[in-house]
Design a protein around this motif. Structure first.
Motif, mmCIF file in Angstrom:
data_model
loop_
_atom_site.group_PDB
_atom_site.id
_atom_site.type_symbol
_atom_site.label_atom_id
_atom_site.label_comp_id
_atom_site.label_asym_id
_atom_site.label_seq_id
_atom_site.Cartn_x
_atom_site.Cartn_y
_atom_site.Cartn_z
ATOM 1 N N LYS A 1 35.908 42.775 13.786
ATOM 2 C CA LYS A 1 34.837 41.843 14.152
ATOM 3 C C LYS A 1 33.703 42.529 14.915
ATOM 4 C CE LYS A 1 37.609 40.309 18.106
ATOM 5 N NZ LYS A 1 38.380 39.179 18.660
ATOM 6 N N ARG A 2 33.907 43.798 15.274
ATOM 7 C CA ARG A 2 32.884 44.539 16.010
ATOM 8 C C ARG A 2 32.139 45.546 15.128
ATOM 9 N NH1 ARG A 2 36.950 43.198 19.548
ATOM 10 N NH2 ARG A 2 36.288 42.684 21.665
ATOM 11 N N LEU A 3 32.531 45.677 13.875
ATOM 12 C CA LEU A 3 31.970 46.734 13.027
ATOM 13 C C LEU A 3 30.490 46.523 12.739
ATOM 14 C CD1 LEU A 3 34.849 47.537 10.528
ATOM 15 C CD2 LEU A 3 34.116 48.806 12.564
ATOM 16 N N SER A 4 30.058 45.237 12.485
ATOM 17 C CA SER A 4 28.622 45.045 12.224
ATOM 18 C C SER A 4 27.791 45.456 13.422
ATOM 19 C CB SER A 4 28.244 43.615 11.874
ATOM 20 O OG SER A 4 29.278 42.865 11.662
ATOM 21 N N LYS A 5 28.303 45.152 14.622
ATOM 22 C CA LYS A 5 27.610 45.540 15.851
ATOM 23 C C LYS A 5 27.569 47.061 15.975
ATOM 24 C CE LYS A 5 27.698 44.767 20.858
ATOM 25 N NZ LYS A 5 28.461 44.192 21.986
ATOM 26 N N PHE A 6 28.651 47.716 15.631
ATOM 27 C CA PHE A 6 28.681 49.177 15.685
ATOM 28 C C PHE A 6 27.593 49.770 14.793
ATOM 29 C CE2 PHE A 6 29.848 53.172 13.682
ATOM 30 C CZ PHE A 6 30.089 53.983 14.775
ATOM 31 N N HIS A 7 27.492 49.281 13.563
ATOM 32 C CA HIS A 7 26.526 49.867 12.635
ATOM 33 C C HIS A 7 25.087 49.511 12.994
ATOM 34 C CE1 HIS A 7 30.132 50.404 9.938
ATOM 35 N NE2 HIS A 7 29.570 51.584 9.912
ATOM 36 N N ARG A 8 24.891 48.439 13.753
ATOM 37 C CA ARG A 8 23.552 48.135 14.267
ATOM 38 C C ARG A 8 23.166 49.091 15.391
ATOM 39 N NH1 ARG A 8 25.314 42.751 14.229
ATOM 40 N NH2 ARG A 8 25.451 42.760 16.513
ATOM 41 N N GLU A 9 24.143 49.452 16.212
ATOM 42 C CA GLU A 9 23.853 50.225 17.419
ATOM 43 C C GLU A 9 24.009 51.724 17.246
ATOM 44 O OE1 GLU A 9 26.245 48.589 20.548
ATOM 45 O OE2 GLU A 9 25.193 46.661 20.552
ATOM 46 N N VAL A 10 24.821 52.156 16.297
ATOM 47 C CA VAL A 10 25.021 53.598 16.073
ATOM 48 C C VAL A 10 24.523 53.902 14.663
ATOM 49 C CG1 VAL A 10 26.675 55.501 16.209
ATOM 50 C CG2 VAL A 10 27.076 53.434 17.533
ATOM 51 N N LEU B 1 30.945 54.673 9.623
ATOM 52 C CA LEU B 1 32.340 54.662 10.047
ATOM 53 C C LEU B 1 33.228 54.288 8.863
ATOM 54 C CD1 LEU B 1 33.860 55.168 12.706
ATOM 55 C CD2 LEU B 1 33.931 52.701 13.032
ATOM 56 N N SER B 2 34.142 55.196 8.549
ATOM 57 C CA SER B 2 35.108 54.951 7.471
ATOM 58 C C SER B 2 36.474 54.742 8.109
ATOM 59 C CB SER B 2 35.130 56.162 6.532
ATOM 60 O OG SER B 2 36.224 56.091 5.638
ATOM 61 N N LEU B 3 37.146 53.639 7.746
ATOM 62 C CA LEU B 3 38.427 53.313 8.372
ATOM 63 C C LEU B 3 39.600 53.785 7.527
ATOM 64 C CD1 LEU B 3 37.910 49.722 9.803
ATOM 65 C CD2 LEU B 3 37.626 51.918 10.943
#
Length: 300
Positions: free
Chosen positions: A115-124, A129-131
């Motif tokens: 649930k935090r991945l969209s925020k990660f890609h907005r900020e970094v 990021l590949s999981l």
């Protein structure tokens, strides 16, 4: 083209380095791996090809005729790929994006990270990021993984571990189980409630031992996945010892009630881990920093 004969590309890098250096040990030092990892990858490549690439003695290695011919082609191909990639990265308008592979358990990904991945890609912006979602601890020397999130006490030999968040183990259950019944506040008050036990970590058993009490888990419902344990508690299967980090969202929504905390470890938590050599990589450090900041925001 279908590339049916294309071998694992990482194995080609190991082979090229070993052939150029004339040593598995020197190749391992260059690639920041162990000698055994390089040797194993080359053996895998030889199995794939069906022929020996090196003649090995106790102290030296030497390319076979097949190995010499293969090295001549592979080294030039890798050089051309390297040059082409450098030109592509330098082209006008090209964005410098590095892919970082992060390994984590399914329960952590599902209940905390996704649930935090969209925020990660907005900020970094410059990191993709590949999981790598897996329940086993990845082997950094053999698998194409840059960093991982692990749950434990922070001690994994050969790896640098940075605390992401301390974790509590809490007794939780669905509020519907408690309708018309007094909320238990400790081991002695569990009574006839059904128990959900972690098959791997045995949190109920460990807690009973820590407080000097006793609990019968012979009829407990057993699961070996921390996320499934949270879901089972939500679905009224019993009282579970769960990781607070994974149960937090369900508690805040009222789907679970926290009954009491089981204190038996001061170092238990989630850690960001990676080989020490990866600490020098800018984007590994950026991902680690972002994860720790996000965990700190959640704590308030």
């Amino acid at each position: 083209m279908s590339f049916q004969n294309l071998p694992p590309l990482n194995a080609l890098r190991y082979f090229e380095a070993a052939a150029r250096k004339g040593s598995f040990t020197s190749a391992a030092e260059e690639l920041h791996l162990t000698q055994s990892a390089v040797s194993q990858q080359i053996r895998n490549l030889e199995t794939f090809i069906g022929a020996a690439l090196f003649r090995r003695s106790t102290t030296t290695i030497e390319l076979t005729d097949v190995g010499k011919a293969y090295f001549g082609v592979v080294s030039k191909a890798l050089e051309r790929i390297d040059i082409a990639t450098a030109l592509a990265k330098a082209a006008p308008g090209t964005k410098r994006i590095e892919q970082i592979c992060l390994s984590a358990s399914p329960s952590f990904v599902h209940l905390w990270l996704v649930k935090r991945l969209s925020k990660f890609h907005r900020e970094v912006r410059s990191v993709q990021l590949s999981l790598n979602v897996t329940r086993h601890y990845v082997d950094f020397e053999a698998e194409n993984v840059d960093m991982a999130i692990r749950h434990g006490n922070g001690e994994w030999p050969g790896l640098q571990a940075e605390l992401l968040m301390k974790d509590r183990i809490v007794a939780v259950c669905s509020p519907r189980i408690l309708q018309g019944r007094r909320q238990p506040r400790g081991l002695a008050e569990i009574g006839n409630h059904p128990i959900i036990e972690d098959r791997v970590h045995r949190y109920w058993t460990r807690y009973a031992r820590f407080v000097g009490g006793d609990i019968d888990v012979r009829n407990a419902i057993l699961y070996d996945d921390s996320g499934v344990i949270v879901e089972a508690a939500i679905n009224e299967q019993g009282i579970a010892m769960a990781r607070a980090s994974l149960a937090a969202s369900a508690i805040s929504r009222g789907h679970l009630v926290e009954l009491f905390e089981a204190k038996f470890s001061e170092t238990l938590g989630y850690y960001v881990v990676f080989p020490a050599a990866h600490a020098l990589r800018k984007n590994v450090a950026r991902v680690s920093k972002w994860l720790k900041l996000e965990a700190a925001r959640e704590r308030g």
